[in-house]
Design an enzyme around this catalytic site. Structure first.
Site, PDB file in Angstrom:
ATOM      1  N   GLU A 116       0.857  -1.197   0.000  1.00 49.15           N
ATOM      2  CA  GLU A 116       0.000   0.000   0.000  1.00 49.15           C
ATOM      3  C   GLU A 116       0.888   1.241   0.000  1.00 49.15           C
ATOM      4  O   GLU A 116       1.934   1.268   0.659  1.00 49.15           O
ATOM      5  CB  GLU A 116      -0.912   0.002   1.231  1.00 49.15           C
ATOM      6  CG  GLU A 116      -1.665   1.280   1.491  1.00 49.15           C
ATOM      7  CD  GLU A 116      -2.590   1.675   0.358  1.00 49.15           C
ATOM      8  OE1 GLU A 116      -2.613   2.874   0.015  1.00 49.15           O
ATOM      9  OE2 GLU A 116      -3.285   0.799  -0.191  1.00 49.15           O
ATOM     10  N   CYS A 167     -13.314  -0.879  -9.383  1.00 45.72           N
ATOM     11  CA  CYS A 167     -14.431   0.057  -9.223  1.00 45.72           C
ATOM     12  C   CYS A 167     -14.682   0.842 -10.509  1.00 45.72           C
ATOM     13  O   CYS A 167     -15.487   1.775 -10.506  1.00 45.72           O
ATOM     14  CB  CYS A 167     -14.178   1.007  -8.047  1.00 45.72           C
ATOM     15  SG  CYS A 167     -12.658   1.965  -8.184  1.00 45.72           S
TER      16      CYS A 167
END
Length: 389
Positions: A272, A347
């Site tokens: 991340e 998404c």
């Protein structure tokens, strides 16, 4: 103008529908909305991705109102004081709100309380043209522990902080913490890098798939709790992990998917780019008693390439990128790792289609595609694609 109404058209039930940039489909039945989202995913996978697939089923949300656990309200001046709301689509024109059907009543009550404090203390809303004022955004999250408020400000000097705490706690007794986030920069990025805790907890706690997660303001977390659980259950099922597998989770956030897969895998590695999210992920692994997880901070593609150079082998790779999709380094890293399975959580169907086409060139095929509606009444939809060698 409407010459003949579709049988799926309904009367929009929000006074700012068509002005506010939040909802897209308040004029449609939910069944038709799901059909449109399924077609959007299918179109991206066939026309852009180049795969001949059936139209996917879409897992609809049981709640299409008040489902969001996160609100980011910009603010602006009004005739009777400061207003909160959302920007008109493709603009920075503020559309004032008196409540929002996608947000919880408590989130809107907190936004209203902050505006009352701002009026009493003569706090000015941020003016992006002049780069002046103080308050930029009101950011509310909701979880098992209650509600958490972050004020995004131009500079870290707030008047009457005691009054702010008092007004907000009276408006929403379930409030568990207030944080000040300083964003001194011009541009569209909402959150700055620096945070300080004004009152209560510095992080919000929530439970998902049997794990407890602690969330800092800058850490990513899905906005629809119920549907996020169904999405991750589908992703884990598609991954078909065994205890012999090493799983690499790129764009891992606070470790939600990573830690959910840890109990089935031999080892899980999360990557991340947000430093605070990585710190949250390590903390979340510890508080859930998970010992086979590691986390690294860095750009997903560059970190993955570095891991591959250091001899790390990945049997399964999970990617859950932002809307812009995968960058070139990440595509290259996936090709080098050559995992037997890639689970792509997306998404944005368009960037998903683009990326699976690139992975197709590198020897992968799509096993199947699924869709899950985390964002009812909006154009957005989450999808899961399983790619195999």
């Amino acid at each position: 103008k409407i010459l003949e109404s579709s049988p799926y058209r309904v009367e929009a039930d929000c006074p700012v529908f068509g002005k506010c940039g939040g909802c897209d489909f308040r004029h449609l039945t939910y069944e038709e909305e799901l059909w449109l989202k399924a077609r959007r995913v299918h179109d991206a996978m066939t026309r852009i991705g180049g795969f001949d697939l059936p139209v996917p089923d879409v897992t609809g949300s049981p709640d299409i109102e008040g489902y969001r656990n996160k609100a980011q309200f910009p603010v602006g001046p009004g005739q009777n004081g400061m207003n909160y709301g959302f920007f008109r689509s493709r603009s920075h024109q503020l559309i004032p709100l008196e409540g929002c059907k996608l947000q919880s009543e408590e989130a809107c009550a907190l936004a209203e309380a902050v505006c009352r404090w701002a009026d009493q203390c003569k706090v000015k809303p941020y003016d992006e043209t002049a780069h002046s004022g103080l308050l930029r955004h009101i950011y509310v999250r909701q979880g098992r522990a209650g509600l958490h408020l972050t004020l995004v400000v131009l500079r870290d000097k707030l008047p009457r902080e005691d009054l702010l705490v008092d007004i907000c706690r009276k408006a929403v007794p379930a409030l568990c913490g207030i944080v000040v986030n300083v964003n001194p920069d011009r541009g569209n990025r909402v959150l700055g890098l620096a945070c300080r805790t004004l009152w209560g907890d510095e992080r919000l706690e929530d439970d998902l798939m049997g794990n407890t997660f602690r969330l800092s303001p800058r850490s990513f977390y899905q906005v629809n709790h119920h549907q996020a659980q169904r999405l991750y259950e589908a992703a884990i099922s598609q991954a078909e992990i065994t205890k012999a597998d090493t799983v690499l989770d790129l764009y891992c956030g606070v470790g939600t998917i990573t830690l959910c897969m840890a109990r089935a895998a031999g080892k899980v590695i999360g990557v991340e780019v947000v430093e605070q999210a990585v710190a949250d992920a390590w903390d979340n692994a510890g508080c859930n008693g998970i010992e086979n997880a590691e986390f690294f901070c860095g750009d997903a593609g560059q970190a993955a390439l570095e891991l591959e150079k250091n001899g790390v082998k990945a049997d399964v790779v999970v990617v859950d990128p932002p809307r812009k999709g995968l960058n070139a380094d990440t595509i290259e890293a996936l090709a080098r790792f050559a995992p037997r399975r890639i689970v792509y959580v997306s998404c944005d169907p368009a960037t998903l289609g683009r990326d699976v086409a690139l992975l197709k060139e590198r020897g992968y095929t799509v096993k199947n595609a699924l869709a899950c509606d985390l964002f009812p009444r909006t154009v957005h939809v989450e999808s899961i694609v399983c790619l195999t060698k």
